[in-house]
Write a protein that holds these residues in place. Structure first.
Motif, PDB file in Angstrom:
ATOM      1  N   HIS A  96      -6.186  -2.287   7.561  1.00 47.60           N
ATOM      2  CA  HIS A  96      -5.091  -1.792   6.711  1.00 47.60           C
ATOM      3  C   HIS A  96      -4.405  -2.940   5.965  1.00 47.60           C
ATOM      4  N   HIS A 109      -3.787  -4.135   1.808  1.00 50.05           N
ATOM      5  CA  HIS A 109      -2.587  -4.596   1.098  1.00 50.05           C
ATOM      6  C   HIS A 109      -2.829  -5.941   0.419  1.00 50.05           C
ATOM      7  N   HIS A 115       0.040   2.382  -0.290  1.00 49.82           N
ATOM      8  CA  HIS A 115      -0.273   3.442   0.666  1.00 49.82           C
ATOM      9  C   HIS A 115      -0.917   4.641  -0.023  1.00 49.82           C
TER      10      HIS A 115
HETATM   11 ZN    ZN Z   1       0.796  -0.438   4.961  1.00 50.34          ZN
END
Ligand code: ZN
Ligand code: TQI
Ligand code: ZN
Length: 169
Positions: free
Chosen positions: A126, A130, A136
């Motif tokens: 995850h 980014h 998101h």
């Molecule tokens: Zn995040």
């Protein structure tokens, strides 16, 4: 649906081979380094990007470390659970993990006897999203959907993650 950081920030288009390095690398077990390598590989597999480990955080594109509490970037960690990790926009290249978590590096987090156990690979996949420029997603099974809990494992990129990253790279 996927989203991007404001302005669709990305690594420059002449930079396909990104490097990463660990702070205090002697303190990071090889098993943890292998988790990072696998996590980067998941994104490399669906883009033109490559990732390789180097030894110097001074020159690496992506600088990775475990920190406890306030670590002087304005985003202090908060102890067990809550914030687990953070990564800032592309080119800042910081990927920080909360050293107070019960990180599961090997073995099956879903059957851990520790109620606060957190799967390292799930969080790192995850956070790499980014660091590459994804925000998101609203798609629940995607890696970039903003919910993760202890004892949860989610490491496979969803179609939505792949579509988003392929817009950038
Ligand atoms: Zn995040
Ligand atoms: N860290 C947050 C995150 O990575 C930090 C954050 C909040 C953030 N808002 C942001 C980063 C907006 C970029 C853009 O989302 S966390 C999840 C998730 C966290 C959260 O420790 O709360 C995961 C770490 F998405 F599930 F909520 C990993 Cl997978
Ligand atoms: Zn930080």
């Amino acid at each position: 649906h996927y989203s991007f950081f404001p302005g669709q920030q990305r690594w420059p288009s002449d930079r396909w081979n990104l490097t990463y390095a660990f702070y205090r690398q002697e303190s990071i077990p090889d098993t943890a380094k292998a988790v990072f390598s696998r996590a980067f590989q998941r994104w490399a597999a669906v883009t033109l990007l490559t990732f390789s480990e180097t030894t110097s955080t001074a020159t690496a594109d992506i600088k990775i470390g475990f920190f406890v509490g306030d670590h002087n970037d304005g985003e202090p960690f908060d102890g067990v659970l809550g914030t687990l990790a953070h990564a800032f926009s592309p080119t800042a290249g910081m990927l920080h993990l909360d050293g107070d978590e019960e990180w599961v590096i090997e073995g099956d987090v879903t059957t851990s006897t520790i109620s606060t156990a957190v799967d390292l690979e799930s969080v790192v996949v995850h956070e790499i999203g980014h660091v590459l420029g994804l925000g998101h997603s609203s798609v629940e099974n995607s890696i970039m959907f903003p919910t993760i809990s202890s004892r949860m494992r989610k490491v496979d990129l969803a179609a939505d993650d792949i579509q988003g990253i392929q817009v950038l790279y």
